[in-house]
Design an enzyme around this catalytic site. Structure first.
Site, mmCIF file in Angstrom:
data_model
loop_
_atom_site.group_PDB
_atom_site.id
_atom_site.type_symbol
_atom_site.label_atom_id
_atom_site.label_comp_id
_atom_site.label_asym_id
_atom_site.label_seq_id
_atom_site.Cartn_x
_atom_site.Cartn_y
_atom_site.Cartn_z
ATOM 1 N N GLY A 90 0.815 -1.366 0.098
ATOM 2 C CA GLY A 90 0.068 0.083 -0.067
ATOM 3 C C GLY A 90 0.775 1.183 -0.075
ATOM 4 O O GLY A 90 1.817 1.403 0.737
ATOM 5 N N ARG B 290 0.881 -5.023 -5.387
ATOM 6 C CA ARG B 290 0.913 -6.205 -4.702
ATOM 7 C C ARG B 290 1.067 -7.289 -5.410
ATOM 8 O O ARG B 290 0.128 -7.673 -6.255
ATOM 9 C CB ARG B 290 -0.356 -6.263 -3.559
ATOM 10 N N ASP C 96 5.152 -5.132 5.921
ATOM 11 C CA ASP C 96 5.783 -6.297 6.161
ATOM 12 C C ASP C 96 5.630 -7.341 5.117
ATOM 13 O O ASP C 96 6.463 -8.099 4.810
ATOM 14 C CB ASP C 96 4.899 -6.925 7.486
ATOM 15 N N THR D 62 4.119 2.608 5.821
ATOM 16 C CA THR D 62 2.968 2.048 5.639
ATOM 17 C C THR D 62 2.187 3.115 6.748
ATOM 18 O O THR D 62 2.737 3.323 7.767
ATOM 19 C CB THR D 62 2.669 0.363 6.301
ATOM 20 N N ASP E 146 -0.346 1.913 8.696
ATOM 21 C CA ASP E 146 -0.796 1.312 9.604
ATOM 22 C C ASP E 146 0.265 1.158 10.899
ATOM 23 O O ASP E 146 -0.359 0.807 11.890
ATOM 24 C CB ASP E 146 -0.879 -0.497 9.274
ATOM 25 N N ASP F 256 2.541 -0.550 11.954
ATOM 26 C CA ASP F 256 2.336 -1.913 12.666
ATOM 27 C C ASP F 256 3.524 -2.726 12.641
ATOM 28 O O ASP F 256 3.837 -3.865 12.686
ATOM 29 C CB ASP F 256 1.426 -2.782 11.997
ATOM 30 N N ARG G 71 -5.554 -2.119 9.105
ATOM 31 C CA ARG G 71 -5.586 -3.685 9.222
ATOM 32 C C ARG G 71 -5.604 -4.310 10.729
ATOM 33 O O ARG G 71 -6.598 -3.833 11.173
ATOM 34 C CB ARG G 71 -4.094 -4.109 8.408
#
Ligand code: F6P
Length: 328
Positions: free
Chosen positions: A15, A76, A107, A130, A132, A134, A176
């Site tokens: 993303g 992706r 990741d 990202t 996110d 994360d 996510r």
């Protein structure tokens, strides 16, 4: 690889995130400054498979620091998960003379980079990009700050209309499996409740919180629903709450991909510049299979296998408790 001529391939994958362009700019210019040549790989791993390469000069990255998205495009790529796909990718980057890689992504990007680097013995340094937030090994990922500010702006606007109509809004945000955007934007936007993947909050508990809000005569109520939480998303939560409290005029807003776009914040631009610069320095120093990240206010490196195998838990218990106190 330490002192010989090096051709660095730079790519973004997964993303897109605000700050990726600022990071590409920093990596390209740092490598050029060190006398190395740089190739932009378009569309991430797909671009390696398709040999979609472009030589980069300092001018290739002019006037992009302020732009969202990624000038190198992203994808992706399922084919890169196969041995045949990776072999083709390697054949193409070898033919183009690329002998080191800088990967900007999350990741999924790092998993591909780790496998590829081991299989073909090609040095790779990864940069966390990202929305996110994360990833283990960096307090912040590129794009997270901008995305959170975008969400806060949206919550503020929703608050205006929610208060005018005495409505209950469920606002679904991305992330996510991470509740970082939800928690921080929820706190900053004064949300009445936040549903997070990291902390199970059943409908019953939420209804109790909403009952308190209703009794205290709030004119508007905003519930932030992280996309990865357990109750199945904002529409589902809204439906269940409506069944219980039919007096509420409920509305749902899914913020969606607007959270991924926009001009990067100053924080993301500076972080991107620092990480792009550091990544090239690490490659020049002979490092491989590492991620550069921000810890405290310092740029640190973490081995890729550690980044991929350790869980990042970035929500503090204090903040979760504080959120409940401040929302009464
Ligand atoms: O990883 C970034 C992210 O925006 C997540 O928050 C979200 O779940 C996902 O990507 C959406 O992916 P796509 O753009 O492929 O639909």
């Amino acid at each position: 690889m330490k002192s010989k001529q090096m051709k660095v391939g730079v790519f973004t994958s997964g993303g897109d995130a605000p700050g990726m362009n600022a990071c590409i700019r920093a990596a390209v210019r740092t490598a050029l400054h060190a006398g190395k040549s740089v190739v932009g790989i378009y569309q991430g791993y797909q671009g390696m498979i398709d040999a979609n390469f472009q030589e980069m000069t300092s001018r290739s990255v002019s006037n992009i620091i302020q732009l969202g998205g990624t000038i190198l495009k992203t994808a992706r790529c399922a084919a890169f998960r196969t041995t045949e796909g990776r072999q083709l990718a390697y054949d193409h980057i070898k033919a183009a003379g690329i002998d080191a890689l800088i990967a900007i992504g999350g990741d999924g990007t790092f998993t591909g980079a780790e496998v590829f680097s081991r299989e073909f013995d090609i040095p790779v340094v990864c940069i966390p990009g990202t929305i996110d937030n994360d990833l283990y090994g960096s307090d912040f990922t590129l794009g997270y700050d901008t995305a959170t500010n975008t969400v806060i702006e949206a919550i503020d606007k929703i608050r205006d209309t929610a208060a005018s109509h005495d409505r209950l809004f469920f606002v679904e945000v991305m992330g996510r499996d991470s509740g970082c955007i939800a928690l921080n934007a929820g706190i900053a936007g004064g949300a009445e409740a936040i549903l997070l993947p990291e902390k199970a909050t059943g409908i019953e508990t939420l209804c109790n919180q909403l009952e308190v809000a209703a009794k205290s005569k709030k004119s508007s109520t905003i519930v932030i629903v992280a996309e990865g939480e357990e109750n199945g998303g904002a529409y589902n939560v809204a439906k269940e709450v409506k069944q219980r409290f039919d007096f509420y005029d409920t509305k749902v807003t899914i913020l969606g991909h607007l959270q991924r776009g926009g001009s990067p914040s100053s924080f993301d631009r500076v972080l991107a510049s620092r990480l792009g610069y550091a990544a090239v320095q690490q490659l020049l120093a002979g490092e491989t299979r590492i991620m550069v990240g921000l810890r405290g206010n310092e740029i640190k490196t973490t081995p890729l296998d550690e980044v991929l195998n350790k869980k990042a838990f970035k929500l503090s218990k204090d903040m979760l408790e504080m959120m409940e106190v401040l929302s009464i």
